[in-house]
Scaffold this active site. Structure first.
Site, PDB file in Angstrom:
ATOM      1  NE  ARG A 125      -6.448  -0.708   8.228  1.00  0.00           N
ATOM      2  CZ  ARG A 125      -5.942  -0.907   6.993  1.00  0.00           C
ATOM      3  NH1 ARG A 125      -4.637  -1.064   6.793  1.00  0.00           N
ATOM      4  NH2 ARG A 125      -6.733  -0.930   5.949  1.00  0.00           N
ATOM      5  NE  ARG A 164      -4.991   5.312   3.833  1.00  0.00           N
ATOM      6  CZ  ARG A 164      -4.920   3.983   3.911  1.00  0.00           C
ATOM      7  NH1 ARG A 164      -6.004   3.274   4.205  1.00  0.00           N
ATOM      8  NH2 ARG A 164      -3.766   3.370   3.705  1.00  0.00           N
ATOM      9  CG  HIS A 189       1.359   0.701   6.053  1.00  0.00           C
ATOM     10  ND1 HIS A 189       0.765  -0.229   5.228  1.00  0.00           N
ATOM     11  CD2 HIS A 189       1.807   0.019   7.143  1.00  0.00           C
ATOM     12  CE1 HIS A 189       0.869  -1.428   5.802  1.00  0.00           C
ATOM     13  NE2 HIS A 189       1.507  -1.304   6.961  1.00  0.00           N
ATOM     14  CD  GLU A 193       2.644  -4.280   7.961  1.00  0.00           C
ATOM     15  OE1 GLU A 193       2.263  -3.427   8.797  1.00  0.00           O
ATOM     16  OE2 GLU A 193       1.997  -4.578   6.939  1.00  0.00           O
ATOM     17  CG  PHE A 248      -2.428  -2.092  -6.203  1.00  0.00           C
ATOM     18  CD1 PHE A 248      -1.594  -2.173  -5.087  1.00  0.00           C
ATOM     19  CD2 PHE A 248      -3.658  -2.737  -6.143  1.00  0.00           C
ATOM     20  CE1 PHE A 248      -1.965  -2.877  -3.948  1.00  0.00           C
ATOM     21  CE2 PHE A 248      -4.043  -3.444  -5.007  1.00  0.00           C
ATOM     22  CZ  PHE A 248      -3.183  -3.513  -3.906  1.00  0.00           C
ATOM     23  CB  THR A 273      -7.666   1.495   0.766  1.00  0.00           C
ATOM     24  OG1 THR A 273      -7.599   0.477   1.766  1.00  0.00           O
ATOM     25  CG2 THR A 273      -6.417   1.490  -0.082  1.00  0.00           C
ATOM     26  CG  ASN A 304      -3.358   5.380   0.736  1.00  0.00           C
ATOM     27  OD1 ASN A 304      -2.144   5.361   0.956  1.00  0.00           O
ATOM     28  ND2 ASN A 304      -4.085   4.283   0.667  1.00  0.00           N
ATOM     29  CE1 TYR A 320       1.765  -1.771   1.517  1.00  0.00           C
ATOM     30  CE2 TYR A 320       3.619  -0.523   0.640  1.00  0.00           C
ATOM     31  CZ  TYR A 320       2.449  -0.581   1.378  1.00  0.00           C
ATOM     32  OH  TYR A 320       1.960   0.551   1.981  1.00  0.00           O
ATOM     33  CE  LYS A 375       0.729   4.036   2.309  1.00  0.00           C
ATOM     34  NZ  LYS A 375      -0.236   3.423   1.335  1.00  0.00           N
TER      35      LYS A 375
HETATM   36  N1  UDP Z   1      -3.355   0.593  -3.465  1.00  0.00           N
HETATM   37  C1  UDP Z   1      -3.458   1.049  -4.774  1.00  0.00           C
HETATM   38  N2  UDP Z   1      -4.556   0.676  -5.509  1.00  0.00           N
HETATM   39  C2  UDP Z   1      -5.547  -0.124  -5.008  1.00  0.00           C
HETATM   40  C3  UDP Z   1      -5.419  -0.590  -3.683  1.00  0.00           C
HETATM   41  C4  UDP Z   1      -4.317  -0.222  -2.950  1.00  0.00           C
HETATM   42  O1  UDP Z   1      -2.597   1.760  -5.265  1.00  0.00           O
HETATM   43  O2  UDP Z   1      -6.520  -0.423  -5.721  1.00  0.00           O
HETATM   44  C5  UDP Z   1      -2.183   0.982  -2.660  1.00  0.00           C
HETATM   45  C6  UDP Z   1      -2.511   2.017  -1.575  1.00  0.00           C
HETATM   46  O3  UDP Z   1      -1.390   2.886  -1.420  1.00  0.00           O
HETATM   47  C7  UDP Z   1      -2.717   1.128  -0.370  1.00  0.00           C
HETATM   48  C8  UDP Z   1      -1.638   0.063  -0.582  1.00  0.00           C
HETATM   49  O4  UDP Z   1      -1.664  -0.160  -1.994  1.00  0.00           O
HETATM   50  O5  UDP Z   1      -2.572   1.844   0.831  1.00  0.00           O
HETATM   51  C9  UDP Z   1      -1.862  -1.246   0.125  1.00  0.00           C
HETATM   52  O6  UDP Z   1      -3.154  -1.725  -0.196  1.00  0.00           O
HETATM   53  P1  UDP Z   1      -4.106  -2.314   0.934  1.00  0.00           P
HETATM   54  O7  UDP Z   1      -5.243  -2.991   0.244  1.00  0.00           O
HETATM   55  O8  UDP Z   1      -3.307  -3.115   1.896  1.00  0.00           O
HETATM   56  O9  UDP Z   1      -4.678  -0.980   1.630  1.00  0.00           O
HETATM   57  P2  UDP Z   1      -4.416  -0.364   3.103  1.00  0.00           P
HETATM   58  O10 UDP Z   1      -4.224  -1.515   4.048  1.00  0.00           O
HETATM   59  O11 UDP Z   1      -3.205   0.521   3.001  1.00  0.00           O
HETATM   60  O12 UDP Z   1      -5.658   0.432   3.394  1.00  0.00           O
HETATM   61 MG    MG Z   2      -2.892  -3.102   3.933  1.00  0.00          MG
END
Ligand code: UDP
Ligand code: MG
Length: 137
Positions: free
Chosen positions: A85, A102, A115, A126, A57, A91, A112, A49, A9
């Site tokens: 993952r 992370r 992705h 994706e 968010f 996250t 974070n 997204y 990112k």
């Molecule tokens: N995000 C955020 N606030 C939250 C949850 C997610 O800003 O409370 C952002 C963060 O950058 C995250 C992305 O949105 O990586 C996508 O969220 P997701 O729940 O899919 O998390 P990921 O799969 O990236 O762990």
């Molecule tokens: Mg996600």
């Protein structure tokens, strides 16, 4: 053999850890089979997204994801989706296991660093979002 999509990112690019992140993938036998550096428009980020469009968010996330260049990577390997993952960590970096990307580098739940596709269905959306078949090796 499974494929998954990762993005370094804008915060990861700014922190100058592109190489560090890719090294962690390669050390765990995830193979880079496609890669490009681009800057997303706000609209690109919104479409990428789209599953999060109702989340509080969404607006802030898509601003962040379009604020600077990103590195987009297709990784291949056995159980690549789950293994990516695991390497990323939770996250929210406060909850991420020690030694994950992370936990080591992320500033907060939004910024974070990486992705990773969360399922085979997500990867199937994706990967072609960014790559044509000619760009995957
Ligand atoms: N995000 C955020 N606030 C939250 C949850 C997610 O800003 O409370 C952002 C963060 O950058 C995250 C992305 O949105 O990586 C996508 O969220 P997701 O729940 O899919 O998390 P990921 O799969 O990236 O762990
Ligand atoms: Mg996600």
């Amino acid at each position: 053999m499974e494929k998954t999509l990762s993005i370094i990112k804008p915060d990861g690019v700014k922190k100058n850890i592109i190489g560090e992140v890719i090294k962690r993938f390669e050390q765990k036998d995830l193979k880079v089979v496609g890669m490009k550096m681009i800057q997303l428009s706000k609209e690109d980020a919104q479409n990428f997204y789209i599953v999060h469009k109702e989340r509080p968010f969404y607006s802030s996330l898509t601003d962040f994801m379009s604020e600077g260049p990103v590195v987009i990577i297709v990784l291949a390997g056995e159980k690549a989706i789950m293994r990516l993952r695991d390497l990323m960590g939770a996250t929210n970096p406060k909850s991420a296991a020690p030694g994950t990307i992370r936990a080591d580098f992320a500033s907060d739940v939004e910024h974070n660093i990486v992705h990773g596709s969360d399922s085979a269905e997500s990867a199937a959306y994706e990967i072609p979002f960014f790559f044509s078949s000619l760009e995957i090796h």
